[in-house]
Write a protein that holds these residues in place. Structure first.
Motif, mmCIF file in Angstrom:
data_model
loop_
_atom_site.group_PDB
_atom_site.id
_atom_site.type_symbol
_atom_site.label_atom_id
_atom_site.label_comp_id
_atom_site.label_asym_id
_atom_site.label_seq_id
_atom_site.Cartn_x
_atom_site.Cartn_y
_atom_site.Cartn_z
ATOM 1 N N CYS A 74 53.694 -1.390 51.769
ATOM 2 C CA CYS A 74 54.441 -2.576 51.333
ATOM 3 C C CYS A 74 55.665 -2.187 50.521
ATOM 4 O O CYS A 74 55.927 -1.010 50.291
ATOM 5 C CB CYS A 74 53.525 -3.499 50.540
ATOM 6 N N HIS A 115 48.621 -1.671 53.939
ATOM 7 C CA HIS A 115 47.883 -2.926 54.071
ATOM 8 C C HIS A 115 47.354 -3.026 55.500
ATOM 9 O O HIS A 115 48.123 -2.876 56.449
ATOM 10 C CB HIS A 115 48.806 -4.127 53.829
ATOM 11 N N CYS A 141 47.061 -6.823 45.917
ATOM 12 C CA CYS A 141 48.101 -5.820 45.686
ATOM 13 C C CYS A 141 49.173 -6.417 44.779
ATOM 14 O O CYS A 141 49.517 -7.587 44.919
ATOM 15 C CB CYS A 141 48.718 -5.411 47.020
ATOM 16 N N CYS A 196 52.120 -6.250 45.045
ATOM 17 C CA CYS A 196 53.255 -6.714 45.854
ATOM 18 C C CYS A 196 53.083 -8.172 46.255
ATOM 19 O O CYS A 196 54.039 -8.818 46.668
ATOM 20 C CB CYS A 196 53.427 -5.862 47.110
ATOM 21 N N ARG A 245 44.031 -2.580 51.280
ATOM 22 C CA ARG A 245 44.884 -1.379 51.376
ATOM 23 C C ARG A 245 44.034 -0.141 51.584
ATOM 24 O O ARG A 245 42.952 -0.035 51.017
ATOM 25 C CB ARG A 245 45.692 -1.227 50.092
HETATM 26 ZN ZN LIG Z 1 51.226 -4.243 48.669
#
Ligand SMILES: [Zn+2]
Length: 451
Positions: A263, A272, A330, A332, A338
């Motif tokens: 990511c 991911h 995550c 992100c 992940r």
């Molecule tokens: Zn991520």
């Protein structure tokens, strides 16, 4: 709509949770039905575990019990049984009749015979194409981007099959191919104004070196925005990432070893898994093949079953990679558990019952650069996996590190290895640059020849 979060807004928001569970089970049941019908090898194995009808698969646990993982040695053994006839092998194992296949791809076969990846039209569009689209979108590739394909086009999945799945809304494809060589990849990228480059990380590094001679300017002059790398480890290694992103002035994304992509978070978070509806992801104990629960921090050998198509034919297959997963959200903010590759089953070591991978030792030692060069060898007295203690590491001290600093450094390195990997190795120091450098996969293990 190019500002949406995912390529597939119907499926991707649901990844990594329970929401797609019933779809997965329904598709596994269809897979069991097709295997019972079309694949004698798996029919025998299903019968052996008591699965006689699709309805016998009612949960993911049922699936894990239904078939043992299909390993590389299973592949070799079955190929041998089939007299090396790849079509007999495929006929034994694929859930679709062979006449449904329209395309043959394969692994490179650098470590033996190539492993076939045949594809049906549905594999090309619905499996491979859909995965590529999700991965590209997450990497920030949008319509109007110009994508230079510099993976090997010949036989590789990331080659021609990626081009066969092109549809409206995809970036402009420029299929120069790794076969064209560094100079032509560089000049083609400049001539057609490529904005995205997809290739192996080692090729991306090689292009950095060649750019000044070929282009008369550094690689950053190409103005590439995004690099999509895969096909080998590298894009997940912090130093490699820094080097590539710095030289290109672009963001680097790592895809592969399953249906996953890294990511945009500043720090590498693993890949991911973006394909819960397309392929089932499982972990098993690399020794016993018992299922490992998918929870934060779990480690195991990754096992894959494709849920659409059929020619691709991953049925509880292992690729020999050991993954560590994170199931928590995550930073992100995007979906999908992940995974990171922490080692290969082939180079697993067992030290007093503790399993350790050379790649994990590499990661710990790399955190000591520049006090270490990062080069080391694991000196064994007999072939892995069993290690007669103590585990001996031959480690190069960094340039400019005096002998007098070694005892303190050794204590620190040993403490880090103990804390992170639960091993207490014996360290033998080497001068900088005393180990042989290899451009390709580093061999960490050396086994002493019996004297
Ligand atoms: Zn991520």
């Amino acid at each position: 709509m190019t500002d949406r979060l995912y390529w597939n807004m119907e499926i991707e928001p649901q990844l990594g949770g329970e929401a797609l569970r019933s779809l997965q089970i329904e598709r596994l049941r269809l897979r069991a039905r097709d295997l019972l019908r079309e694949a004698p090898y798996f029919r025998r194995r299903l019968h052996a575990s008591g699965v006689r009808a699709p309805e016998d698969i009612a949960s993911l646990d049922d699936w894990a019990r239904a078939l043992p993982p299909f390993t590389k040695s299973d592949y070799r053994a079955l190929m041998e049984e089939c007299g090396g006839d790849v079509y007999r092998f495929l006929d034994e194992t694929l859930p679709v009749p062979l006449e449904r296949l329209v395309f043959m791809a394969a692994t490179s076969g650098t470590t033996g015979a190539p492993q076939p990846y045949p594809l049906t039209r549905e594999d090309i569009d619905g499996l491979w194409g859909e995965f590529m689209r999700r991965a590209r979108w997450r990497a920030g590739v949008r319509p109007g981007d110009r994508l230079v394909h510099a993976f090997a086009l010949s036989m590789f999945l990331a080659g021609v099959p990626s081009l066969m799945s092109i549809e409206d809304g995809d970036p402009l494809s420029i299929p120069v191919g790794a076969e064209a060589g560094a100079a032509r990849i560089l000049t083609t990228t400049r001539f057609f104004g490529g904005t995205v480059l997809s290739c192996t990380p080692s090729l991306a590094e090689h292009l950095i070196e060649r750019a000044p001679a070929v282009l008369g300017a550094p690689i950053a002059s190409l103005g590439l925005r995004i690099l999509l790398c895969g096909g080998e480890p590298g894009a997940g290694i912090p130093e490699v990432r820094r080097r590539i992103e710095g030289a290109y002035g672009a963001r680097l994304f790592d895809a592969g070893a399953g249906f996953g992509v890294s990511c945009a978070h500043a720090e590498y978070q693993g890949m991911h898994w973006v394909a819960d509806d397309l392929a089932l992801y499982e972990l098993v104990d690399p020794t016993t093949h018992a299922p490992v629960e998918l929870r934060d921090g779990a480690e195991g050998e990754a096992v894959f079953t494709t849920l659409v198509g059929g020619g691709f034919g991953w049925t509880r297959i292992t690729l020999g990679d050991i993954h560590r997963i994170e199931t928590s959200p995550c930073p992100c903010g995007t979906t999908g558990i992940r995974y990171r590759i922490v080692g290969r089953v082939d180079d697993m070591l067992k030290v007093k019952g503790v399993i350790v991978y050379p790649a994990a030792i590499d990661a710990v030692l790399a955190s000591f650069i520049p006090r270490l060069t990062g080069e080391f060898r694991i000196a064994l007295t007999e072939p892995p996996p069993r290690v007669v203690p103590p585990l001996v590491l031959r480690i190069e001290r960094g340039e400019g590190v005096p002998e007098s600093a070694l005892p303190a450094l050794e204590a620190e390195v040993r403490a880090a290895l103990k804390e992170r990997l639960k091993i207490t190795p014996e360290i033998r120091w080497l001068a900088p640059l005393s180990l042989e450098r290899s451009a390709h996969k580093t061999r960490f293990i050396e086994v002493a020849k019996p004297s």
